[in-house]
Write a protein that holds these residues in place. Structure first.
Motif, PDB file in Angstrom:
ATOM      1  N   PRO A   1       3.284 -16.229   3.474  1.00 18.71           N
ATOM      2  CA  PRO A   1       2.407 -16.060   4.635  1.00 18.71           C
ATOM      3  C   PRO A   1       2.089 -17.379   5.332  1.00 18.71           C
ATOM      4  CG  PRO A   1       1.629 -14.696   2.832  1.00 18.71           C
ATOM      5  CD  PRO A   1       2.716 -15.573   2.276  1.00 18.71           C
TER       6      PRO A   1
ATOM      7  N   ARG B   1       0.303 -11.606   8.582  1.00 19.37           N
ATOM      8  CA  ARG B   1       1.140 -12.484   7.763  1.00 19.37           C
ATOM      9  C   ARG B   1       1.041 -12.108   6.292  1.00 19.37           C
ATOM     10  NH1 ARG B   1      -0.750 -16.753  11.537  1.00 19.37           N
ATOM     11  NH2 ARG B   1      -2.396 -17.188  10.033  1.00 19.37           N
ATOM     12  N   GLN B   2      -0.130 -11.678   5.856  1.00  9.30           N
ATOM     13  CA  GLN B   2      -0.285 -11.231   4.474  1.00  9.30           C
ATOM     14  C   GLN B   2       0.536  -9.974   4.218  1.00  9.30           C
ATOM     15  OE1 GLN B   2      -2.347 -13.431   2.834  1.00  9.30           O
ATOM     16  NE2 GLN B   2      -1.505 -12.594   0.944  1.00  9.30           N
TER      17      GLN B   2
END
Length: 216
Positions: free
Chosen positions: A69, A202-203
């Motif tokens: 991430p 992003r996670q």
């Protein structure tokens, strides 16, 4: 080794090496050490165990939840981690955003004649970001996904709350949620603050890549 076991090991090693950039830069000593290590292996079990250990050291939980991430917090949808994410979508059988076409099909060269079959789409368009003071972050990798050419034109520069609502009403709730899962989008992403959206997406991208890697 059985052919299927070899193919599975090669798939996992190639994916790990590509997305982490293992053989980028001055890798000669690393590669030579690996060749020396492999030359001393005497059985299929030793060969498998060697690469399993190496993969376990590279593709850790921290890699998927922190390192990956973080690497996606960069400008432009390019580089090993971005294309690793796209490859992960293909492995998981994702469809193009707001479409029934498989992503893998439209990635094939020549699938749409002279026009590009796919475009990199800004999920939060320029005009929306400019009005909220986020234009300098427009090209964060977390703000991109692949859409087909016609949908990209149709979406144009509408705010997420506007264009997503149209598709959500048209496709239905189940399809909307499938789209979100296959493109690592938080459910309700269209109403999030941009920075909150980037962090959550992003996670989710890291989690999607992990699922794909475990399926290889």
């Amino acid at each position: 080794m059985e052919p299927l076991a070899v193919r599975r090991l090669v798939r996992r090693w190639y994916f790990a090496a590509a997305i982490t950039g293992l053989y980028v830069g001055s890798f000669e000593s690393e590669f030579e050490q690996q060749l020396n290590d492999v030359s001393r292996l005497e059985t299929a079990d030793e060969f498998r165990a060697y690469f399993d250990r190496r993969l376990a050291a590279i593709m850790t939980d921290d890699y998927f939840s922190i390192t990956l991430p973080s690497s996606l917090d960069a400008n432009e949808a390019a580089g090993p981690t971005w294309w690793g994410f796209v490859a992960a979508q293909v492995v998981l059988g994702a469809k193009v955003l707001f479409s029934t076409a498989p992503l893998s099909q439209l990635l094939l060269m020549g699938s749409s004649g002279s026009k590009k079959a796919l475009d990199k789409h800004h999920l939060f368009p320029d005009n929306y970001l400019k009005s909220r003071g986020y234009l300098s972050q427009r090209s964060n990798r977390g703000n991109f996904t692949l859409v087909d050419y016609q949908n990209n034109i149709y979406i144009s520069d509408d705010a997420p709350s506007e264009y997503v609502r149209k598709y959500r009403d048209s496709l239905g709730e189940d399809e909307y949620r499938r789209n979100c899962e296959e493109h690592a989008l938080p459910v309700g992403f269209e109403d999030l603050d941009y920075e909150e959206f980037l962090g959550k997406r992003r996670q989710l991208m890291g989690e999607l890549v992990k699922r794909a890697y475990e399926r290889l």
